[in-house]
Design a protein around this motif. Structure first.
Motif, PDB file in Angstrom:
ATOM      1  N   HIS A 142      39.338  28.841 -25.522  1.00  0.00           N
ATOM      2  CA  HIS A 142      39.775  27.567 -26.079  1.00  0.00           C
ATOM      3  C   HIS A 142      39.686  26.460 -25.028  1.00  0.00           C
ATOM      4  O   HIS A 142      39.298  25.332 -25.331  1.00  0.00           O
ATOM      5  CB  HIS A 142      41.204  27.679 -26.599  1.00  0.00           C
ATOM      6  N   TYR A 143      40.036  26.785 -23.786  1.00  0.00           N
ATOM      7  CA  TYR A 143      39.934  25.822 -22.690  1.00  0.00           C
ATOM      8  C   TYR A 143      38.496  25.331 -22.554  1.00  0.00           C
ATOM      9  O   TYR A 143      38.240  24.134 -22.408  1.00  0.00           O
ATOM     10  CB  TYR A 143      40.393  26.484 -21.406  1.00  0.00           C
ATOM     11  N   PHE A 144      37.562  26.241 -22.625  1.00  0.00           N
ATOM     12  CA  PHE A 144      36.150  25.887 -22.477  1.00  0.00           C
ATOM     13  C   PHE A 144      35.712  24.952 -23.599  1.00  0.00           C
ATOM     14  O   PHE A 144      35.045  23.949 -23.362  1.00  0.00           O
ATOM     15  CB  PHE A 144      35.310  27.169 -22.490  1.00  0.00           C
ATOM     16  N   GLU A 145      36.107  25.269 -24.832  1.00  0.00           N
ATOM     17  CA  GLU A 145      35.760  24.403 -25.961  1.00  0.00           C
ATOM     18  C   GLU A 145      36.436  23.042 -25.821  1.00  0.00           C
ATOM     19  O   GLU A 145      35.837  22.003 -26.112  1.00  0.00           O
ATOM     20  CB  GLU A 145      36.177  25.065 -27.277  1.00  0.00           C
ATOM     21  N   SER A 146      37.692  23.031 -25.364  1.00  0.00           N
ATOM     22  CA  SER A 146      38.408  21.773 -25.199  1.00  0.00           C
ATOM     23  C   SER A 146      37.750  20.905 -24.139  1.00  0.00           C
ATOM     24  O   SER A 146      37.688  19.683 -24.260  1.00  0.00           O
ATOM     25  CB  SER A 146      39.865  22.034 -24.808  1.00  0.00           C
ATOM     26  N   TYR A 147      37.245  21.555 -23.079  1.00  0.00           N
ATOM     27  CA  TYR A 147      36.602  20.786 -22.014  1.00  0.00           C
ATOM     28  C   TYR A 147      35.340  20.100 -22.525  1.00  0.00           C
ATOM     29  O   TYR A 147      35.075  18.945 -22.208  1.00  0.00           O
ATOM     30  CB  TYR A 147      36.265  21.699 -20.834  1.00  0.00           C
ATOM     31  N   LYS A 148      34.577  20.812 -23.331  1.00  0.00           N
ATOM     32  CA  LYS A 148      33.346  20.217 -23.865  1.00  0.00           C
ATOM     33  C   LYS A 148      33.645  19.033 -24.767  1.00  0.00           C
ATOM     34  O   LYS A 148      32.855  18.088 -24.852  1.00  0.00           O
ATOM     35  CB  LYS A 148      32.541  21.271 -24.641  1.00  0.00           C
ATOM     36  N   ASN A 149      34.785  19.091 -25.475  1.00  0.00           N
ATOM     37  CA  ASN A 149      35.127  18.047 -26.441  1.00  0.00           C
ATOM     38  C   ASN A 149      36.351  17.256 -25.994  1.00  0.00           C
ATOM     39  O   ASN A 149      37.111  16.772 -26.813  1.00  0.00           O
ATOM     40  CB  ASN A 149      35.397  18.686 -27.810  1.00  0.00           C
ATOM     41  N   LYS A 150      36.527  17.127 -24.687  1.00  0.00           N
ATOM     42  CA  LYS A 150      37.765  16.552 -24.160  1.00  0.00           C
ATOM     43  C   LYS A 150      37.918  15.090 -24.567  1.00  0.00           C
ATOM     44  O   LYS A 150      36.957  14.332 -24.635  1.00  0.00           O
ATOM     45  CB  LYS A 150      37.806  16.683 -22.637  1.00  0.00           C
ATOM     46  N   ILE A 151      39.141  14.733 -24.859  1.00  0.00           N
ATOM     47  CA  ILE A 151      39.514  13.351 -25.148  1.00  0.00           C
ATOM     48  C   ILE A 151      40.631  12.973 -24.182  1.00  0.00           C
ATOM     49  O   ILE A 151      41.666  13.636 -24.135  1.00  0.00           O
ATOM     50  CB  ILE A 151      39.992  13.187 -26.604  1.00  0.00           C
ATOM     51  N   LYS A 152      40.399  11.949 -23.406  1.00  0.00           N
ATOM     52  CA  LYS A 152      41.377  11.541 -22.407  1.00  0.00           C
ATOM     53  C   LYS A 152      42.458  10.693 -23.073  1.00  0.00           C
ATOM     54  O   LYS A 152      42.171   9.714 -23.760  1.00  0.00           O
ATOM     55  CB  LYS A 152      40.690  10.749 -21.300  1.00  0.00           C
ATOM     56  N   ILE A 153      43.722  11.081 -22.868  1.00  0.00           N
ATOM     57  CA  ILE A 153      44.861  10.326 -23.395  1.00  0.00           C
ATOM     58  C   ILE A 153      45.518   9.602 -22.231  1.00  0.00           C
ATOM     59  O   ILE A 153      45.829  10.216 -21.205  1.00  0.00           O
ATOM     60  CB  ILE A 153      45.868  11.265 -24.084  1.00  0.00           C
ATOM     61  N   LEU A 154      45.712   8.304 -22.384  1.00  0.00           N
ATOM     62  CA  LEU A 154      46.268   7.501 -21.307  1.00  0.00           C
ATOM     63  C   LEU A 154      47.614   6.917 -21.697  1.00  0.00           C
ATOM     64  O   LEU A 154      47.867   6.623 -22.869  1.00  0.00           O
ATOM     65  CB  LEU A 154      45.305   6.357 -20.946  1.00  0.00           C
ATOM     66  N   CYS A 155      48.482   6.768 -20.710  1.00  0.00           N
ATOM     67  CA  CYS A 155      49.788   6.162 -20.914  1.00  0.00           C
ATOM     68  C   CYS A 155      49.640   4.641 -20.980  1.00  0.00           C
ATOM     69  O   CYS A 155      49.002   4.032 -20.120  1.00  0.00           O
ATOM     70  CB  CYS A 155      50.722   6.555 -19.768  1.00  0.00           C
ATOM     71  N   PRO A 165      49.333  -1.829 -18.026  1.00  0.00           N
ATOM     72  CA  PRO A 165      49.793  -0.496 -18.465  1.00  0.00           C
ATOM     73  C   PRO A 165      49.619   0.546 -17.379  1.00  0.00           C
ATOM     74  O   PRO A 165      48.811   0.386 -16.462  1.00  0.00           O
ATOM     75  CB  PRO A 165      48.904  -0.206 -19.679  1.00  0.00           C
ATOM     76  N   CYS A 166      50.374   1.615 -17.511  1.00  0.00           N
ATOM     77  CA  CYS A 166      50.393   2.687 -16.510  1.00  0.00           C
ATOM     78  C   CYS A 166      49.014   3.331 -16.339  1.00  0.00           C
ATOM     79  O   CYS A 166      48.535   3.519 -15.231  1.00  0.00           O
ATOM     80  CB  CYS A 166      51.432   3.729 -16.926  1.00  0.00           C
ATOM     81  N   ARG A 167      48.389   3.739 -17.447  1.00  0.00           N
ATOM     82  CA  ARG A 167      47.045   4.341 -17.478  1.00  0.00           C
ATOM     83  C   ARG A 167      46.969   5.728 -16.853  1.00  0.00           C
ATOM     84  O   ARG A 167      45.876   6.248 -16.625  1.00  0.00           O
ATOM     85  CB  ARG A 167      45.995   3.433 -16.828  1.00  0.00           C
ATOM     86  N   SER A 168      48.095   6.345 -16.547  1.00  0.00           N
ATOM     87  CA  SER A 168      48.063   7.745 -16.108  1.00  0.00           C
ATOM     88  C   SER A 168      47.748   8.645 -17.299  1.00  0.00           C
ATOM     89  O   SER A 168      47.945   8.262 -18.447  1.00  0.00           O
ATOM     90  CB  SER A 168      49.416   8.148 -15.515  1.00  0.00           C
ATOM     91  N   HIS A 169      47.274   9.850 -17.020  1.00  0.00           N
ATOM     92  CA  HIS A 169      47.010  10.794 -18.094  1.00  0.00           C
ATOM     93  C   HIS A 169      48.316  11.153 -18.802  1.00  0.00           C
ATOM     94  O   HIS A 169      49.375  11.243 -18.176  1.00  0.00           O
ATOM     95  CB  HIS A 169      46.355  12.059 -17.546  1.00  0.00           C
ATOM     96  N   ALA A 170      48.220  11.364 -20.100  1.00  0.00           N
ATOM     97  CA  ALA A 170      49.400  11.676 -20.901  1.00  0.00           C
ATOM     98  C   ALA A 170      49.084  12.823 -21.850  1.00  0.00           C
ATOM     99  O   ALA A 170      47.930  13.259 -21.979  1.00  0.00           O
ATOM    100  CB  ALA A 170      49.858  10.439 -21.673  1.00  0.00           C
TER     101      ALA A 170
END
Length: 321
Positions: A142-155, A165-170
């Motif tokens: 699942h980690y491997f699939e998530s990495y390929k389709n990763k979506i970055k969430i920002l604060c 804004p903070c812009r740290s990962h969230a």
């Protein structure tokens, strides 16, 4: 008779690994950071030709470039893992054979490891442990699939007097209030929590009935249970994997949010508090964390970590009354 057996080896480790691989009848799952493919690939190819299903997770780097010798061979699945950063390197070293034999230890399956001081432990019919390692294998997939389709969430939080804004990962955390009433009604919140500064933004709220028993199975198989044989291990494993999918689907359907962890607000020092030694201390305690965030989200986020976290905890606690 599923008699448990254990053995440990400090010398001739490669021989013992190959000897047990070649006994496989149905399946082999390998999760090893680096592999000397010209040593192991011929054996794995022959096993696949005999009908053994072979799955191999390894690091996607130059040390494993020879993995391509097993590409396009029926019965063999290659899963190269890309690390997000060096600190999240896939560094496992284990192998599951026929879901009944586990090989693990410090030994990478590389030629250079033969000259190092290393070890392997071989466990036969330790089904509770094998179940845990099967989960690790599936989580890494699942980690491997998530990495390929990763979506970055920002604060997006801003500090007082700061327009930026903070812009740290969230990440998204489902916080479940304690059930109350004959219908075990729970208030469920979804918060976006900042990884660095622990800012928190409430994204969604819902009221659920029988959530703990129907979805999370609190008091059921979230607790550790003994697994006595391969069949009961398979049933337990299937039930636990289904629960993970139910959690993801529930939050997606009810809140339209991809969930990364589920937790509750609870006291962390019950004994000391009840004895009158300390004031009550609370934390957001995780019951489940998505594999992709397992190295990011702590299992406890304490009320003193930030004013926002204190608000998250207090709101969850107050919803139980």
């Amino acid at each position: 008779m599923n008699e448990k057996k254990e053995s440990v080896y400090f010398e001739n480790i490669q021989y013992h690994i190959l000897r047990n691989l070649n006994k496989a009848k149905a399946s082999i799952k390998i999760c090893v950071a680096w592999i000397t493919w010209d040593v192991y690939a011929p054996h794995l190819k022959k096993l696949a030709e005999r009908g053994v299903r072979v799955e191999i997770i390894y690091n996607n780097d130059s040390k494993n470039i020879r993995a391509n010798v097993l590409e396009d061979i029926g019965g063999i699945r290659l899963i190269p893992i890309n690390a997000r950063k060096y600190s999240s390197l896939m560094h496992n070293k284990f192998c599951i054979i026929d879901d009944s034999l586990l090989i693990t230890g410090s030994f990478n399956w590389s030629r250079t490891a033969e000259s190092h001081f290393e070890n392997i432990v071989i466990l036969q019919n330790h089904f509770t442990l094998i179940n845990d390692f099967n989960h690790e294998f599936e989580d890494l997939l699942h980690y491997f699939e998530s990495y390929k389709n990763k979506i970055k969430i920002l604060c997006n939080s801003t500090e007082d007097g700061n327009k930026h804004p903070c812009r740290s990962h969230a990440y998204h955390v489902g916080v479940i209030g304690a059930p109350s009433g004959i219908h075990e009604t729970s208030t469920v919140y979804v918060w976006k929590i900042c990884n660095v500064y622990k800012h928190a933004e409430k994204l969604s709220t819902s009221h659920e009935v029988f959530l703990n028993s129907n979805l999370l199975g609190i008091g059921d198989d979230l607790e550790e249970e003994e697994i006595y044989d391969k069949n009961s291990m398979h049933e337990t494993f299937k039930r636990e994997r289904n629960k993970i999918q139910k959690i993801r689907r529930h939050f997606k359907n009810r809140h339209n949010i991809n969930i990364h962890a589920v937790g509750f607000a609870g006291m962390t020092n019950q004994n000391e508090y009840h004895k009158g030694y300390e004031s009550a201390e609370y934390a957001l305690q995780m019951m489940w964390i998505d594999m992709y965030y397992r190295k990011t989200i702590p299992y406890e986020i304490h009320e003193w970590d930030s004013d926002d976290i204190e608000e998250v905890i207090q709101e969850a606690l107050s919803s139980a009354y």
